[in-house]
Scaffold this motif. Structure first.
Motif, mmCIF file in Angstrom:
data_model
loop_
_atom_site.group_PDB
_atom_site.id
_atom_site.type_symbol
_atom_site.label_atom_id
_atom_site.label_comp_id
_atom_site.label_asym_id
_atom_site.label_seq_id
_atom_site.Cartn_x
_atom_site.Cartn_y
_atom_site.Cartn_z
ATOM 1 N N PRO A 1 11.290 3.692 -8.431
ATOM 2 C CA PRO A 1 10.099 2.669 -8.076
ATOM 3 C C PRO A 1 8.513 3.124 -8.027
ATOM 4 O O PRO A 1 8.486 4.362 -8.241
ATOM 5 N N LEU A 2 7.837 2.161 -8.318
ATOM 6 C CA LEU A 2 6.539 2.279 -8.497
ATOM 7 C C LEU A 2 5.815 2.886 -7.158
ATOM 8 O O LEU A 2 6.147 2.379 -6.166
ATOM 9 N N ALA A 3 5.072 4.049 -7.212
ATOM 10 C CA ALA A 3 4.611 4.670 -6.200
ATOM 11 C C ALA A 3 3.588 3.535 -5.313
ATOM 12 O O ALA A 3 2.939 2.985 -6.063
ATOM 13 N N GLU A 4 3.654 3.458 -3.877
ATOM 14 C CA GLU A 4 3.219 2.444 -3.036
ATOM 15 C C GLU A 4 1.590 2.367 -3.357
ATOM 16 O O GLU A 4 1.073 1.126 -3.683
ATOM 17 N N PRO A 5 0.759 3.432 -3.957
ATOM 18 C CA PRO A 5 -0.751 3.081 -3.830
ATOM 19 C C PRO A 5 -0.831 2.552 -5.149
ATOM 20 O O PRO A 5 -1.925 2.174 -5.540
ATOM 21 N N ARG A 6 0.120 2.673 -6.295
ATOM 22 C CA ARG A 6 0.151 2.047 -7.635
ATOM 23 C C ARG A 6 0.338 0.562 -7.635
ATOM 24 O O ARG A 6 -0.067 0.067 -8.662
ATOM 25 N N ILE A 7 0.928 -0.003 -6.688
ATOM 26 C CA ILE A 7 1.288 -1.556 -6.578
ATOM 27 C C ILE A 7 -0.303 -2.231 -6.709
ATOM 28 O O ILE A 7 0.090 -2.971 -7.506
ATOM 29 N N PRO A 8 -1.133 -1.952 -5.924
ATOM 30 C CA PRO A 8 -2.221 -2.809 -5.982
ATOM 31 C C PRO A 8 -2.977 -2.554 -7.281
ATOM 32 O O PRO A 8 -3.737 -3.526 -7.910
ATOM 33 N N GLU A 9 -3.050 -1.371 -7.758
ATOM 34 C CA GLU A 9 -3.569 -1.202 -9.105
ATOM 35 C C GLU A 9 -2.810 -2.016 -10.179
ATOM 36 O O GLU A 9 -3.404 -2.561 -11.052
ATOM 37 N N ALA A 10 -1.551 -2.044 -10.072
ATOM 38 C CA ALA A 10 -0.594 -2.951 -11.049
ATOM 39 C C ALA A 10 -1.173 -4.309 -10.969
ATOM 40 O O ALA A 10 -1.248 -5.016 -12.053
ATOM 41 N N ALA A 11 -1.118 -4.752 -9.910
ATOM 42 C CA ALA A 11 -1.551 -6.120 -9.638
ATOM 43 C C ALA A 11 -2.944 -6.372 -10.248
ATOM 44 O O ALA A 11 -3.073 -7.672 -10.902
ATOM 45 N N ARG A 12 -3.888 -5.643 -9.970
ATOM 46 C CA ARG A 12 -5.332 -5.682 -10.481
ATOM 47 C C ARG A 12 -5.044 -5.626 -12.267
ATOM 48 O O ARG A 12 -5.758 -6.491 -12.750
#
Length: 340
Positions: A278-289
């Motif tokens: 799983p992608l680390a939680e703090p990286r999810i908004p970065e991925a969306a951006r």
């Protein structure tokens, strides 16, 4: 939203409610025939009761596929009552796929509450999905064209779902093969729903084929919008956890469009997606951006609207009645413009 748009939206939702009212008794009758342990899981999934068997009012989804069958039959001059079992069969196949999909993806939220497998366990959920599939065939067993249509759709659906799972372990997924995966996983059943409505009306092959193509393009628009909502949708509206696809590094259509864009943002997104687990939680908004910066969101939005226009062209080719054309057009608009 303009008043006119709001009125059309209300009319579309009323069409879905109409279809659910007609289809639900068939669905309940089918589930009532399941063995007790499987019946409990299936009824929970459909939102008719909780895990202890107490009646609830959660609901079993929008019922878009059944609505396409019933609206298609009516649009081409058929008797809606004769199309109801087929509409129920399509919804059973869809829900079979949803139950299995939740197990395979490990999704714990569906329609605003815990998924069936997360409550009852994966093995019981898979058994419930299998029972839904068998019940669907019971409903179309007497009609060879309908059974063949549904069988073809199921084969494409399973192939698409298999490709979707395979993509999670690959770093080289192309946009064309991702579209082909979505055509199988999602569009195949909406295409079948369109064709089945026409078959129920006794329409000639050319009109059946036109409504099949209508459903195909609409299904791709549906998946594109679903993928956009999976990244940027409000969980309170979608009923699904925010960023779940990104968390699993899932190769959805906007993500693949972004990954293949050949831009710095695409390269950075590729670095995030090349990991395992799983992608680390703090990286999810970065991925969306990064998906947005690489143009994946814009491409998916444009492609959904393009598919909507192609669906409109095929609907015209089916030569539906004016009121029938409006009903199918309203459903198509609702599918394409969900919170975009």
């Amino acid at each position: 939203m303009t008043a006119a748009t709001g009125s059309a939206n209300d009319e579309a939702w009323e069409l879905l409610r109409w279809a659910r009212r007609l289809t639900e008794p068939e669905l309940r009758a089918a589930v009532a025939r399941f063995a007790a342990p499987v019946r409990t899981v299936a009824g929970y999934h459909f939102g008719w009761w909780d895990e202890a068997g107490r009646a609830t009012q959660v609901g079993w989804g929008k019922g878009i596929r059944g609505a396409l069958v019933l609206s298609g039959a009516r649009a081409l001059g058929g008797r809606v009552s004769e199309a109801v079992p087929v509409a129920a069969a399509v919804e059973l196949v869809h829900n079979f796929s949803v139950v299995h999909d939740d197990v395979m993806d490990g999704d714990r939220t569906r329609r605003g509450r815990a998924t069936a497998w997360s409550v009852f366990g994966a093995r019981r959920a898979v058994s419930a999905g299998d029972a839904m599939l068998a019940a669907a065939w019971d409903l179309v067993a007497g009609g060879y064209p309908a059974a063949r249509e549904l069988s073809d759709a199921l084969r494409a659906l399973v192939a698409g779902q298999s490709a979707d799972l395979t993509f999670e372990g690959r770093d080289d997924v192309g946009l064309a093969e991702c579209v082909a995966m979505a055509a199988g996983k999602t569009a195949s059943l909406l295409a079948a729903a369109g064709a089945l409505g026409a078959l129920a009306a006794g329409a000639e092959p050319a009109r059946v084929a036109a409504l099949r193509r209508f459903g195909h393009h609409l299904g791709l628009a549906f998946q594109l919008v679903d993928d956009l909502l999976g990244i940027w949708g409000d969980p309170a509206v979608t009923g699904k956890a925010s960023g779940a696809d990104l968390r699993r590094r899932k190769k959805t259509l906007p993500v693949v469009a972004a990954l293949t864009a050949g831009t710095p943002a695409a390269d950075r997104l590729g670095e995030l997606y090349r990991g395992r687990g799983p992608l680390a939680e703090p990286r999810i908004p970065e991925a969306a951006r990064l998906v947005r910066e690489a143009g994946g969101g814009d491409w998916a939005h444009r492609e959904a609207l393009r598919r909507r226009e192609l669906a409109r062209t095929e609907l015209s080719a089916a030569r539906p009645s004016p009121t029938g054309a409006r009903a199918l057009d309203l459903i198509a608009d609702l599918v394409t413009h969900r919170d975009l």
